[in-house]
Design a protein around this motif. Structure first.
Motif, short mmCIF file in Angstrom:
data_model
loop_
_atom_site.label_atom_id
_atom_site.label_comp_id
_atom_site.label_asym_id
_atom_site.label_seq_id
_atom_site.Cartn_x
_atom_site.Cartn_y
_atom_site.Cartn_z
N THR A 84 0.47 -1.12 -0.16
CA THR A 84 0.24 -0.14 0.15
C THR A 84 0.57 0.95 0.08
OG1 THR A 84 -0.41 0.23 2.42
CG2 THR A 84 -1.62 -0.92 1.13
N GLU A 164 -7.24 -0.59 0.74
CA GLU A 164 -6.65 0.96 0.22
C GLU A 164 -7.24 0.43 -1.48
OE1 GLU A 164 -2.89 2.29 0.54
OE2 GLU A 164 -2.75 2.23 -1.49
N SER A 165 -8.09 1.75 -1.65
CA SER A 165 -7.80 1.92 -3.10
C SER A 165 -7.70 3.39 -3.20
CB SER A 165 -9.64 2.44 -3.29
OG SER A 165 -10.46 2.71 -2.53
N ALA A 166 -7.23 3.59 -4.53
CA ALA A 166 -6.55 4.88 -5.17
C ALA A 166 -7.22 5.60 -6.18
CB ALA A 166 -4.93 4.29 -5.15
N TYR A 172 -5.66 8.23 -2.00
CA TYR A 172 -6.32 6.83 -1.35
C TYR A 172 -7.02 6.83 -0.37
CZ TYR A 172 -2.48 6.19 1.98
OH TYR A 172 -1.74 7.23 3.38
#
Length: 247
Positions: A84, A164-166, A172
């Motif tokens: 991440t 985690e998404s960005a 993020y």
């Protein structure tokens, strides 16, 4: 992407030479998210880079630490893939970077998108070697990392799952929950029928590591190198790349 040809300088050791070859070969694969330079008392400097990486490991972050030695015109260079962006920033902090550049002053994909994400990132970035990376995976634009919390307060639910998404511009989003076992984590990832369980203590409890304190002191002072012991990796232990389908 910075120029890692470094004319007029030579690698100080075999590991630095290998890292240089890797970064030069990956010039078209990494996008620079963050860069900072801190001078030392001997005329050299430490340079810290956080990249968004698209490589064979499927990891979204790559951190690099470059030190220039002015005495003999050598350099030491290390690069570390991370599951991440927060983990990549944590690795840089353990090597002397100022944690605030990744929490309060960061921009773009390598920055927390909201206060909740910033708090979750601070837990990892500033807490030294408290957390051990157990496993991680990436699927459908989301990366997850399973960490073991070595603090006594988390003994009943010692496994911390971070998701985690960005977004390239917004940064993020990082969400997390505490579990009692890796099996519970796997079941949750496969079903997602319930919200993430609360983190132990229901709040972020940051234990600032000596490396993070030293980095903050030297960037807010006169730019001198702090006298600190050789840092350990922020996330220790073996990591297993998993391609588990995440829905």
């Amino acid at each position: 992407m910075p120029d890692f040809n470094l004319p007029g300088r030579r690698p100080a050791d075999a590991d630095s030479a290998e890292a240089q070859v890797h970064l030069l070969a990956a010039e078209g694969s990494y996008e620079l998210l963050s860069e900072s330079t801190v001078p030392d008392a001997l005329g050299g400097s430490d340079n810290f880079f956080l990249f968004e990486g698209y490589n064979e490991w499927g990891m979204p972050a790559v951190a690099a630490h470059l030190h220039h030695n002015e005495d003999d015109k050598t350099f030491t260079l290390a690069a570390e893939p991370a599951p991440t962006f927060a983990a990549g920033a944590a690795w840089l902090v353990q090597h002397g970077a100022d944690p605030q550049q990744f929490l309060q002053h960061a921009r773009g994909a390598g920055a927390p998108a909201d206060a909740r994400s910033a708090a979750a990132a601070a837990r990892i970035v500033e807490s030294g070697s408290r957390y051990q990376l157990v496993e991680h995976g990436i699927e459908y634009g989301e990366t997850w990392a399973l960490l073991r919390d070595n603090a006594a307060v988390s003994a009943e639910r010692p496994f911390l799952l971070q998701l985690e998404s960005a977004h390239h511009q917004r940064g993020y989003t990082l969400r997390e929950g505490s579990f009692s076992s890796p099996q519970e984590v796997q079941q949750w990832l496969e079903s997602r029928r319930t919200p993430l369980p609360p983190v132990v203590g229901d709040e972020v409890s940051v234990v600032v590591s000596p490396q993070a304190s030293a980095a903050r002191a030297r960037t807010t002072g006169a730019g001198q190198r702090a006298n600190a012991q050789e840092p350990a990796a922020v996330l220790t232990g073996a990591s297993v790349v998993s391609r588990r389908a995440v829905r």
